[in-house]
Write a protein that holds these residues in place. Structure first.
Motif, PDB file in Angstrom:
ATOM      1  N   VAL A  94      89.928 124.601   7.745  1.00 23.87           N
ATOM      2  CA  VAL A  94      88.761 124.724   6.867  1.00 23.87           C
ATOM      3  C   VAL A  94      89.269 125.056   5.466  1.00 23.87           C
ATOM      4  O   VAL A  94      89.995 126.042   5.279  1.00 23.87           O
ATOM      5  N   CYS A 114      82.338 127.420  12.780  1.00 22.23           N
ATOM      6  CA  CYS A 114      82.673 126.013  13.046  1.00 22.23           C
ATOM      7  C   CYS A 114      82.334 125.650  14.484  1.00 22.23           C
ATOM      8  O   CYS A 114      81.816 124.560  14.771  1.00 22.23           O
ATOM      9  N   GLY A 127      78.715 125.163  14.756  1.00 23.53           N
ATOM     10  CA  GLY A 127      78.160 124.069  13.979  1.00 23.53           C
ATOM     11  C   GLY A 127      77.536 124.512  12.678  1.00 23.53           C
ATOM     12  O   GLY A 127      76.832 123.733  12.023  1.00 23.53           O
ATOM     13  N   GLU A 155      79.393 125.660  10.099  1.00 22.95           N
ATOM     14  CA  GLU A 155      80.350 125.256   9.062  1.00 22.95           C
ATOM     15  C   GLU A 155      80.960 123.932   9.488  1.00 22.95           C
ATOM     16  O   GLU A 155      81.120 123.668  10.683  1.00 22.95           O
ATOM     17  N   THR A 156      81.287 123.100   8.512  1.00 24.70           N
ATOM     18  CA  THR A 156      81.918 121.813   8.807  1.00 24.70           C
ATOM     19  C   THR A 156      83.418 121.914   8.548  1.00 24.70           C
ATOM     20  O   THR A 156      83.832 122.172   7.413  1.00 24.70           O
ATOM     21  N   PRO A 157      84.247 121.742   9.577  1.00 20.57           N
ATOM     22  CA  PRO A 157      85.697 121.842   9.383  1.00 20.57           C
ATOM     23  C   PRO A 157      86.234 120.738   8.481  1.00 20.57           C
ATOM     24  O   PRO A 157      85.660 119.640   8.391  1.00 20.57           O
ATOM     25  N   THR A 158      87.345 121.025   7.833  1.00 17.20           N
ATOM     26  CA  THR A 158      88.060 120.015   7.058  1.00 17.20           C
ATOM     27  C   THR A 158      88.887 119.121   7.968  1.00 17.20           C
ATOM     28  O   THR A 158      89.134 117.958   7.665  1.00 17.20           O
ATOM     29  N   HIS A 201      82.864 118.286  17.682  1.00 17.37           N
ATOM     30  CA  HIS A 201      83.354 117.933  16.347  1.00 17.37           C
ATOM     31  C   HIS A 201      84.714 117.276  16.469  1.00 17.37           C
ATOM     32  O   HIS A 201      85.573 117.736  17.211  1.00 17.37           O
ATOM     33  N   THR A 231      87.094 115.527  13.406  1.00 15.17           N
ATOM     34  CA  THR A 231      87.203 115.082  12.013  1.00 15.17           C
ATOM     35  C   THR A 231      87.698 113.646  11.924  1.00 15.17           C
ATOM     36  O   THR A 231      87.186 112.851  11.125  1.00 15.17           O
ATOM     37  N   THR A 256      80.201 114.923  14.385  1.00 17.86           N
ATOM     38  CA  THR A 256      79.727 116.300  14.379  1.00 17.86           C
ATOM     39  C   THR A 256      78.371 116.354  15.057  1.00 17.86           C
ATOM     40  O   THR A 256      77.423 115.695  14.607  1.00 17.86           O
ATOM     41  N   PRO A 292      75.030 118.434  15.842  1.00 13.25           N
ATOM     42  CA  PRO A 292      74.343 119.563  15.195  1.00 13.25           C
ATOM     43  C   PRO A 292      74.233 120.774  16.111  1.00 13.25           C
ATOM     44  O   PRO A 292      74.309 120.660  17.342  1.00 13.25           O
ATOM     45  N   THR A 293      74.018 121.934  15.496  1.00 13.21           N
ATOM     46  CA  THR A 293      74.006 123.209  16.219  1.00 13.21           C
ATOM     47  C   THR A 293      73.031 123.214  17.382  1.00 13.21           C
ATOM     48  O   THR A 293      73.367 123.657  18.490  1.00 13.21           O
TER      49      THR A 293
END
Length: 365
Positions: free
Chosen positions: A9, A50, A53, A55-58, A70, A72, A77, A79-80
């Motif tokens: 992140v 993360c 859900g 936060e969106t990881p890098t 998730h 990348t 992704t 949703p929560t």
């Protein structure tokens, strides 16, 4: 049950890019109580968010059960609200305008497909009984005590009957006595329900008493992962040793390696210190050792064995109720011992200092 692989992140801040999480890998088994422990800003809450859900990881990949939530590389992704999780926040996030019943029923009323009203009543009632809030259904949520609000937040998390529950420092708002009572109650409840838990805290006592496994984080990385006993007795670094309770440290040189049942020997500012084979170190190596205060044994002169141990001088004592903390000058340095209040010690007097080889941890960094 929970898989986090190469999680990264990166945030854009006023000081430039910040790597909040740097290649974290976690595998939590079904039914395991897993704790992320570390100081503020180490990345533990970001890792949890993360997984939830929020936060969106890098970069990286996250799975819950058999579902990839998730990835990348795939641009995936979920949703929560579609993840199989319940969550208890640090602030509890209790709806103040709703009753206890409606707070717990909220995630079921928002679920799709719609949950029948009879099933909502049954599941809410069961969840409240599990957290010992049965009979409080009609009470306004703000009229609950801090401990009751914490249990209400847990009931809302488990009412979905999710396989995974996430905790973001849920006991930090409770006073010390209630926190001590609640942590074991919380662990027993999670275990009884067979849920998989990921728990975030900066409190080392919570981590040691509640977790099956502890991961200590620093600067966005996991620096040690082990059982609570191993983390406490065999820390792998000065950071872990000092973060998990109080510790005495000394630098030294290994003058004899341990061989089987024969302990090794380290020359330190305290004098010669023996260590056993569990703390592996080669002859001639420069090392740092760690010894917990409760493992420093003080032997009064005139008692059996006192003549066979190094002699130190008691510099000062502090009465702590359940123990007495003594600072002892040994060799060219000081160390702290924690002894029973009934053991007689006097400031300025000589005393024997005993450290068992098995109580010496050799640190890698």
């Amino acid at each position: 049950m929970i898989g986090i692989h190469d999680l990264r992140v990166r945030f854009d801040s006023d000081k430039g890019l910040v790597d909040a999480v740097q290649g974290v890998n976690i595998d939590v088994k079904p039914g395991e109580f897993y704790t992320l422990l570390g100081p503020s800003g180490c990345g533990k809450t970001t890792t949890l968010r993360c997984l939830a859900g929020l936060e969106t990881p890098t970069g990286g990949r996250i799975t819950i059960g058999d579902t990839v939530v998730h990835d990348t590389k795939r641009g995936l992704t979920i949703p929560t609200h579609k993840r199989d999780i319940g969550m208890v926040f640090q602030s509890y996030a209790i709806w103040p305008h709703l009753t206890v019943f409606e707070n717990v029923a909220f995630p079921l009323r928002e679920a799709r497909p719609k949950v029948p009203e009879a099933q909502i009543e049954a599941r809410v009632g069961k969840a409240l009984e599990l957290v010992q809030l049965g009979g409080y259904e009609s009470r306004p949520a703000p009229f609950l005590s801090g401990g009751q609000q914490q249990r209400l937040a847990l009931a809302r998390a488990i009412v979905r009957e999710a396989s995974v529950v996430l905790f973001d420092e849920p006991l930090s708002n409770l006073d010390a006595k209630l926190r001590a009572e609640t942590r074991l109650e919380l662990r027993h409840l999670v275990k009884r329900l067979g849920m998989t838990a990921l728990y975030v805290t900066h409190d080392q006592t919570e981590a040691l008493t509640m977790a099956d496994r502890v991961a200590v984080m620093r600067d966005g990385r996991i620096v040690q992962e082990a059982t609570p006993t191993e983390i406490y007795k065999r820390p792998n670094s000065r950071f872990v040793a000092s973060f998990i309770g109080q510790c005495n440290f000394a630098d030294g040189t290994v003058t004899a390696a341990a061989r089987g049942a024969e302990p090794g020997l380290i020359d330190t500012a305290w004098g010669p210190v023996r260590f056993d084979a569990a703390a592996d170190a080669a002859t001639g190596a420069k090392v740092t050792i760690a010894v917990r205060p409760e493992n420093v044994r003080l032997v009064a002169n005139g008692t059996d064995g006192a003549a066979d141990v190094p002699q130190g001088e008691v510099i000062d004592t502090v009465f702590l109720g359940e123990s007495v903390e003594c600072r002892v000058r040994l060799g060219n340095s000081d160390l702290v011992a924690r002894i029973h209040p009934d053991q007689p010690v006097e400031e300025g007097k000589a005393i024997g200092v005993m450290i068992r080889p098995k109580d010496v941890a050799i640190l890698s960094t």
